[in-house]
Enzyme design. Structure first.
Site, PDB file in Angstrom:
ATOM      1  N   LYS A 269       0.837  -1.197   0.000  1.00  0.00           N
ATOM      2  CA  LYS A 269       0.000   0.000   0.000  1.00  0.00           C
ATOM      3  C   LYS A 269       0.871   1.246   0.000  1.00  0.00           C
ATOM      4  O   LYS A 269       2.058   1.189   0.279  1.00  0.00           O
ATOM      5  CB  LYS A 269      -0.950  -0.036   1.199  1.00  0.00           C
TER       6      LYS A 269
ATOM      7  N   ARG B 282      -2.888  -9.898   5.375  1.00  0.00           N
ATOM      8  CA  ARG B 282      -3.151 -10.022   3.941  1.00  0.00           C
ATOM      9  C   ARG B 282      -1.917  -9.531   3.199  1.00  0.00           C
ATOM     10  O   ARG B 282      -1.506  -8.393   3.365  1.00  0.00           O
ATOM     11  CB  ARG B 282      -4.385  -9.171   3.612  1.00  0.00           C
TER      12      ARG B 282
END
Ligand code: 7PJ
Length: 258
Positions: free
Chosen positions: A203, A237
């Site tokens: 991210k 994740r």
């Protein structure tokens, strides 16, 4: 939880896994690298991404889940907000519904409950198309916590047992870098509620904090995964499963539960 994107516009793999057989090969590699869950997603939720219609999402994810089923000792997760996709994915072999909209779409709660799948309820402020324009909170940890408490209660009322409910603060989903850092520090508070999922892999915060471009977020992502686990996350994740597993083996030993 290994990430398997089956979108042509996915920001981290450029849609390389659109072809179902290639997607299954990648999923099996994630399992070999140590993933206990493979999260199959056909709707890109990156900032600015356009919505995907139901038929297209079904065409992307169902063939992959069908082919993966029985091929590996792994829980298949479906990353979706659509009731029809939840139902079809469950019939095809999914055991977990991972919903970035926390089962708030019309019909999603009863659809998820009827499948008897486990669910992951994620917090997001706004919608993917616009969520990064001006995220705003008074107290991000408290507000995310209250939202997740309310959604977990709604899921239980719909007939999903508490032991099948996980929660996720939704890093990067309507959050500034400062919001993400505050949430990461505040994770122990959220982890007290329910099993906690954390998605930080590749991210933008991993890029911003290290000053690195998109393809070079591995070390930053692994550091974030370790911090998440030390602060109470139970499921991470990740795109880079082998590296993340190694780092989490170290974190687990420090915690004393390995
Ligand atoms: C997350 C997710 C996350 C959960 C995505 C990306 C964007 N599901 N799906 N948590 N992120 N539960 O992978 O960067 O953080 S898609």
């Amino acid at each position: 939880m290994g990430v398997l994107n089956v979108t042509p516009d996915s920001f981290s793999d450029g849609g390389r896994y659109l072809d179902a057989d290639a997607a299954v090969r990648h999923a099996l590699r994630l399992v070999e690298e140590g993933a206990a869950i493979v999260d199959v997603g056909g709707e890109s939720t990156r900032p600015g991404a356009p919505p995907v219609d139901e038929d297209e999402e079904l065409r992307r994810v169902i063939p992959v889940i069908e082919r993966l089923r029985g091929r590996a000792d792994v829980v298949i997760s479906v990353d979706t907000s659509k009731p029809a996709v939840m139902r079809a994915a469950h019939r095809a072999g999914a055991g977990l519904i991972n919903d970035v909209r926390a089962l708030q779409e019309p019909g999603a709660l009863p659809a998820a409950a009827a499948t008897k799948c486990a669910v992951c309820l994620m917090h997001m402020q706004g919608e993917p198309r616009t969520m990064q324009q001006s995220p705003h909170y008074h107290d991000v940890v408290a507000e995310v916590g209250e939202f997740l408490t309310a959604r977990a209660a709604a899921a239980r009322s719909a007939g999903i047992p508490a032991e099948r409910i996980a929660i996720d603060p939704g890093f990067g989903f309507g959050k500034t870098l400062q919001h993400n850092l505050t949430l990461l520090r505040g994770l122990p508070q959220l982890a007290a509620q329910a099993p906690l999922v954390a998605g930080l892999s590749r991210k933008s915060m991993a890029g911003t904090l290290t000053g690195r471009p998109q393809g070079e977020r591995l070390y930053g992502s692994v550091a974030l995964a370790v911090i998440a686990v030390l602060n109470g996350a139970r499921i991470v994740r990740a795109h880079d499963v082998a590296a993340t597993r190694d780092a989490l083996a170290v974190a687990a030993a420090v915690q004393g539960d390995s």
